[in-house]
Scaffold this active site. Sequence first.
Site, PDB file in Angstrom:
ATOM      1  N   ASP A   1      -5.154  -3.765  -5.952  1.00  0.00           N
ATOM      2  CA  ASP A   1      -5.807  -4.032  -4.507  1.00  0.00           C
ATOM      3  C   ASP A   1      -4.914  -4.862  -3.817  1.00  0.00           C
ATOM      4  OD1 ASP A   1      -7.078  -4.511  -2.345  1.00  0.00           O
ATOM      5  OD2 ASP A   1      -8.962  -4.150  -3.029  1.00  0.00           O
TER       6      ASP A   1
ATOM      7  N   ASP B   1      -0.685   0.545  -5.619  1.00  0.00           N
ATOM      8  CA  ASP B   1      -1.831   1.407  -4.798  1.00  0.00           C
ATOM      9  C   ASP B   1      -3.128   0.960  -5.626  1.00  0.00           C
ATOM     10  OD1 ASP B   1      -2.193   3.464  -2.611  1.00  0.00           O
ATOM     11  OD2 ASP B   1      -3.616   3.997  -4.127  1.00  0.00           O
TER      12      ASP B   1
ATOM     13  N   ALA C   1       0.937  -0.971   0.029  1.00  0.00           N
ATOM     14  CA  ALA C   1      -0.086   0.023   0.034  1.00  0.00           C
ATOM     15  C   ALA C   1       0.978   1.209   0.039  1.00  0.00           C
ATOM     16  CB  ALA C   1      -0.738  -0.048   1.199  1.00  0.00           C
TER      17      ALA C   1
ATOM     18  N   ALA D   1       1.435   4.282  -1.758  1.00  0.00           N
ATOM     19  CA  ALA D   1       1.273   5.872  -1.808  1.00  0.00           C
ATOM     20  C   ALA D   1       1.314   6.501  -0.569  1.00  0.00           C
ATOM     21  CB  ALA D   1      -0.099   6.190  -2.558  1.00  0.00           C
ATOM     22  N   PRO D   2       1.869   7.652  -0.526  1.00  0.00           N
ATOM     23  CA  PRO D   2       2.184   8.515  -1.565  1.00  0.00           C
ATOM     24  C   PRO D   2       3.749   8.136  -2.049  1.00  0.00           C
ATOM     25  CG  PRO D   2       2.511   9.895   0.369  1.00  0.00           C
ATOM     26  CD  PRO D   2       1.766   8.553   0.598  1.00  0.00           C
TER      27      PRO D   2
ATOM     28  N   CYS E   1      -0.201   4.087  11.316  1.00  0.00           N
ATOM     29  CA  CYS E   1      -0.014   5.310  11.795  1.00  0.00           C
ATOM     30  C   CYS E   1      -0.930   5.991  12.831  1.00  0.00           C
ATOM     31  CB  CYS E   1       0.004   6.751  10.934  1.00  0.00           C
ATOM     32  SG  CYS E   1      -1.301   6.666   9.678  1.00  0.00           S
TER      33      CYS E   1
END
Length: 453
Positions: free
Chosen positions: A315, A287, A263, A265-266, A386
């Site tokens: 995905d 992404d 996953a 990005a960015p 996060c």
Amino acid sequence: MSDKRVYSDNPRVLAVQTLAKIKNGAYSNLQLNQVIKQHHLGEADKRLLTTLVYGVIQHRMTFEYWLLPFIGDKKIDAWVRELLYTAIFQMKFLDKIPEHAIFNESIEVAKILGHVGTGKYVTAILHNIGRQGLQDTAKIEDSIQRLSIEKSLPIWLIEELVRQNGEQATRAMIETINDAPQQSVRVNTVLATDEEVEQALIAENFTFVKSHVADHAYVVSGGHVASSKAFHDGLLTIQDESAMLPVESMHLTEDVKTILDAAAAPGGKTTQIAQYIAEDAMITALDIHEHKIKLIKSHAERLHVSEKINTRVLDARKVPTEIDQKFDRILVDAPCSGFGLLRRKPEIRYDKTLKDVDNLAHLQFEILDSVSQNVADNGMIVYSTCTILRQENDDVVAKFLAKHADFELVPTQTSKNLKPNRQEKVLHVYPNDYQTDGFFVATFQKKTATTSA
């Protein structure tokens, strides 16, 4: 938003306009960067704009409590409310600006964005506040409700944090949640050494200290780093110190040749991986959105690491059926609620629910479960979020291990050996630990076929 189309380089006008856009769904950090790039602002005005925008968002529930006695249930334009919040913020948190100056500037903004009548209304409210003062939060009897208003956090989030960590630890954690976010950078070791970046920062009049959290990292002040020549030339990139820890935990030795960033990005962690891998190693960066793939590519080009990264719109839950390759390392920096980022993206506290957290935890497990089928023997998965909520962290880890006997949880290790005396193998970084974003990192190692048999 005000109906008047106003272009202004006045930081207070820009703050109100920016806050109105953020209230309509724009992300604070992206919107702020865009405004700063579009306007001719000196460093002092950039600082004031940033301080006003973050300050209002961070304390919105407190300001709503304080403003209520003066406006009651009267319906006012959203931008007027934001303007009054900026005035209250300056009164309560910026001690170098005299009250009369705050009032005069705020009334002027009301006239610029509205009309004479708006100016009179704002004048009346501010003068009433000046005479009567703001109501004391100590009057709120319920301790959780009072904490909610004082720290501007939803009650459900405080209750959940207390349940998971206890009241004392929660109070310590959220005491720092509304501090100004630090500006930290990662050295792009592909193009420069730490010493060369230090010289580049000095040449542009920035001040800095070496990070105590991550390697090749600095906490920088004295300007907008994203506007610097050092940033433009790719010598450094902006990344929170704790966001650098998942890649540090991947043990990227010369023997690691294939890496999946599930996953990506960015692209901050993707490009960080690219700094440390061997010349003949390759990253596959995924992404689900094409426009985010473009962000990864742009990031990689600026840092001169494009040749090590293959991007793909996919995905991550479809990895086993779409990719037949086995990877030495997989990073799952999972989509999450982001509650570790409240200093940097303070608006997210207002629109997420516990149900959202549960839904994200389900998605996180699905991604981990899927990509685990593409790990080579003795390969590793680093799982990170996060957020500071255990539903998306420890609970996902426990669920994964319960299903996958072919993986074991190994201690998460970082370059600076953070929290060396912790009892758990995973790494929790809370916002009050190092004044960074909150982060969680877990490290799984796949057993060899003979070991797991």
